[in-house]
Motif scaffolding. Structure first.
Motif, PDB file in Angstrom:
ATOM      1  N   CYS A  39      26.412  57.627  95.849  1.00  8.25           N
ATOM      2  CA  CYS A  39      25.889  58.974  96.108  1.00  8.25           C
ATOM      3  C   CYS A  39      26.106  59.345  97.574  1.00  8.25           C
ATOM      4  O   CYS A  39      26.195  58.468  98.435  1.00  8.25           O
ATOM      5  N   PRO A  40      26.171  60.650  97.873  1.00 10.24           N
ATOM      6  CA  PRO A  40      26.337  61.091  99.261  1.00 10.24           C
ATOM      7  C   PRO A  40      25.164  60.659 100.130  1.00 10.24           C
ATOM      8  O   PRO A  40      24.082  60.362  99.615  1.00 10.24           O
ATOM      9  N   ALA A  41      25.350  60.665 101.422  1.00 13.17           N
ATOM     10  CA  ALA A  41      24.295  60.313 102.382  1.00 13.17           C
ATOM     11  C   ALA A  41      23.060  61.156 102.124  1.00 13.17           C
ATOM     12  O   ALA A  41      23.154  62.355 101.854  1.00 13.17           O
ATOM     13  N   GLY A  42      21.914  60.540 102.195  1.00 15.31           N
ATOM     14  CA  GLY A  42      20.660  61.236 101.971  1.00 15.31           C
ATOM     15  C   GLY A  42      20.212  61.184 100.522  1.00 15.31           C
ATOM     16  O   GLY A  42      19.088  61.546 100.215  1.00 15.31           O
ATOM     17  N   LEU A  43      21.098  60.743  99.637  1.00 13.73           N
ATOM     18  CA  LEU A  43      20.748  60.603  98.233  1.00 13.73           C
ATOM     19  C   LEU A  43      20.835  59.128  97.889  1.00 13.73           C
ATOM     20  O   LEU A  43      21.755  58.445  98.296  1.00 13.73           O
ATOM     21  N   SER A  44      19.857  58.648  97.158  1.00 18.13           N
ATOM     22  CA  SER A  44      19.864  57.224  96.850  1.00 18.13           C
ATOM     23  C   SER A  44      20.521  56.954  95.508  1.00 18.13           C
ATOM     24  O   SER A  44      20.656  57.838  94.691  1.00 18.13           O
ATOM     25  N   THR A  45      20.939  55.725  95.316  1.00 15.45           N
ATOM     26  CA  THR A  45      21.493  55.177  94.080  1.00 15.45           C
ATOM     27  C   THR A  45      23.004  55.082  94.104  1.00 15.45           C
ATOM     28  O   THR A  45      23.695  55.846  94.761  1.00 15.45           O
ATOM     29  N   ARG A  46      23.478  54.098  93.379  1.00 18.50           N
ATOM     30  CA  ARG A  46      24.891  53.890  93.120  1.00 18.50           C
ATOM     31  C   ARG A  46      24.980  53.282  91.736  1.00 18.50           C
ATOM     32  O   ARG A  46      24.015  52.719  91.239  1.00 18.50           O
ATOM     33  N   ALA A  47      26.131  53.413  91.080  1.00 19.51           N
ATOM     34  CA  ALA A  47      26.289  52.893  89.732  1.00 19.51           C
ATOM     35  C   ALA A  47      27.628  52.188  89.604  1.00 19.51           C
ATOM     36  O   ALA A  47      28.629  52.644  90.149  1.00 19.51           O
ATOM     37  N   VAL A  48      27.640  51.086  88.865  1.00 13.51           N
ATOM     38  CA  VAL A  48      28.863  50.327  88.634  1.00 13.51           C
ATOM     39  C   VAL A  48      29.660  50.994  87.523  1.00 13.51           C
ATOM     40  O   VAL A  48      29.111  51.367  86.490  1.00 13.51           O
ATOM     41  N   ALA A  49      30.968  51.162  87.758  1.00 19.89           N
ATOM     42  CA  ALA A  49      31.932  51.666  86.776  1.00 19.89           C
ATOM     43  C   ALA A  49      31.617  53.049  86.213  1.00 19.89           C
ATOM     44  O   ALA A  49      31.897  53.342  85.070  1.00 19.89           O
ATOM     45  N   GLY A  50      31.031  53.914  87.021  1.00 21.51           N
ATOM     46  CA  GLY A  50      30.795  55.284  86.588  1.00 21.51           C
ATOM     47  C   GLY A  50      29.904  56.031  87.551  1.00 21.51           C
ATOM     48  O   GLY A  50      29.313  55.445  88.458  1.00 21.51           O
ATOM     49  N   PRO A  51      29.796  57.365  87.384  1.00 25.08           N
ATOM     50  CA  PRO A  51      28.973  58.177  88.276  1.00 25.08           C
ATOM     51  C   PRO A  51      27.504  57.759  88.265  1.00 25.08           C
ATOM     52  O   PRO A  51      26.965  57.364  87.232  1.00 25.08           O
ATOM     53  N   ALA A  52      26.887  57.839  89.417  1.00 24.28           N
ATOM     54  CA  ALA A  52      25.475  57.490  89.571  1.00 24.28           C
ATOM     55  C   ALA A  52      24.598  58.703  89.310  1.00 24.28           C
ATOM     56  O   ALA A  52      25.038  59.839  89.448  1.00 24.28           O
ATOM     57  N   ALA A  53      23.352  58.446  88.937  1.00 29.62           N
ATOM     58  CA  ALA A  53      22.355  59.510  88.800  1.00 29.62           C
ATOM     59  C   ALA A  53      21.680  59.632  90.162  1.00 29.62           C
ATOM     60  O   ALA A  53      20.702  58.953  90.456  1.00 29.62           O
ATOM     61  N   CYS A  54      22.242  60.461  91.026  1.00 29.61           N
ATOM     62  CA  CYS A  54      21.753  60.583  92.398  1.00 29.61           C
ATOM     63  C   CYS A  54      20.393  61.270  92.419  1.00 29.61           C
ATOM     64  O   CYS A  54      20.143  62.204  91.662  1.00 29.61           O
ATOM     65  N   VAL A  55      19.543  60.790  93.295  1.00 30.97           N
ATOM     66  CA  VAL A  55      18.232  61.389  93.458  1.00 30.97           C
ATOM     67  C   VAL A  55      18.012  61.719  94.927  1.00 30.97           C
ATOM     68  O   VAL A  55      18.503  61.027  95.819  1.00 30.97           O
ATOM     69  N   LEU A  56      17.303  62.781  95.157  1.00 31.46           N
ATOM     70  CA  LEU A  56      16.962  63.193  96.512  1.00 31.46           C
ATOM     71  C   LEU A  56      15.524  62.774  96.768  1.00 31.46           C
ATOM     72  O   LEU A  56      14.598  63.381  96.248  1.00 31.46           O
ATOM     73  N   ASP A  57      15.354  61.695  97.506  1.00 36.70           N
ATOM     74  CA  ASP A  57      14.013  61.228  97.869  1.00 36.70           C
ATOM     75  C   ASP A  57      13.832  61.536  99.340  1.00 36.70           C
ATOM     76  O   ASP A  57      14.433  60.904 100.203  1.00 36.70           O
ATOM     77  N   GLU A  58      13.011  62.534  99.621  1.00 37.04           N
ATOM     78  CA  GLU A  58      12.835  62.976 101.001  1.00 37.04           C
ATOM     79  C   GLU A  58      12.139  61.940 101.878  1.00 37.04           C
ATOM     80  O   GLU A  58      12.081  62.099 103.082  1.00 37.04           O
ATOM     81  N   CYS A  59      11.646  60.876 101.293  1.00 40.92           N
ATOM     82  CA  CYS A  59      10.997  59.816 102.066  1.00 40.92           C
ATOM     83  C   CYS A  59      11.971  58.720 102.475  1.00 40.92           C
ATOM     84  O   CYS A  59      11.592  57.792 103.187  1.00 40.92           O
ATOM     85  N   GLU A  60      13.215  58.815 102.049  1.00 41.86           N
ATOM     86  CA  GLU A  60      14.217  57.823 102.422  1.00 41.86           C
ATOM     87  C   GLU A  60      14.533  57.931 103.906  1.00 41.86           C
ATOM     88  O   GLU A  60      14.328  58.975 104.527  1.00 41.86           O
ATOM     89  N   ASP A  61      15.088  56.871 104.474  1.00 45.12           N
ATOM     90  CA  ASP A  61      15.431  56.837 105.901  1.00 45.12           C
ATOM     91  C   ASP A  61      16.381  57.952 106.298  1.00 45.12           C
ATOM     92  O   ASP A  61      16.327  58.454 107.412  1.00 45.12           O
ATOM     93  N   ALA A  62      17.278  58.361 105.389  1.00 44.84           N
ATOM     94  CA  ALA A  62      18.275  59.376 105.719  1.00 44.84           C
ATOM     95  C   ALA A  62      17.770  60.789 105.434  1.00 44.84           C
ATOM     96  O   ALA A  62      18.542  61.721 105.351  1.00 44.84           O
ATOM     97  N   CYS A  63      16.482  60.941 105.302  1.00 46.53           N
ATOM     98  CA  CYS A  63      15.887  62.231 104.949  1.00 46.53           C
ATOM     99  C   CYS A  63      16.203  63.308 105.981  1.00 46.53           C
ATOM    100  O   CYS A  63      16.018  63.112 107.171  1.00 46.53           O
TER     101      CYS A  63
END
Length: 110
Positions: A39-63
């Motif tokens: 996922c792009p910076a600021g969005l968490s998650t990654r997935a093996v062998a396919g697109p990830a279900a990116c989430v925007l967690d405003e409490c993440e370090d890259a918020c």
């Protein structure tokens, strides 16, 4: 094959064509089937062998909207009730006091 095409150009295309567009990463180019969509910076998650279900967690370090870790600086916990990209909700993160206090404040420390 090679890292630049993520084992196959089609794999890189699957990541780039996802919503939101993601980056294809193959950290082990000699091993097949382990490429991931990141996922792009600021969005968490990654997935093996396919697109990830990116989430925007405003409490993440890259918020980008949580005012430089305001909750942590106030020795409080941050909680983001709406992390789905479909809702497109931002600015709803909450600072929560540690027990035994129970106060909360939306978008700012208590």
């Amino acid at each position: 094959t090679g890292d630049w095409v993520c084992e196959d150009a089609a794999n890189a295309g699957r990541c780039a064509g996802a919503a939101p567009p993601q980056r294809c990463v193959d950290e082990h180019p000699l091993t097949t089937g382990d490429w991931v969509c990141q996922c792009p910076a600021g969005l968490s998650t990654r997935a093996v062998a396919g697109p990830a279900a990116c989430v925007l967690d405003e409490c993440e370090d890259a918020c980008a909207t949580c005012e430089d870790d305001a909750c942590t600086a106030a020795e409080q916990d941050c909680h983001d009730p709406a992390t789905g990209l479909a809702t497109n909700e931002t600015g709803d993160w909450v600072c929560v006091c540690h027990a035994p206090s129970t106060d909360t404040a939306v978008g700012a420390p208590v």
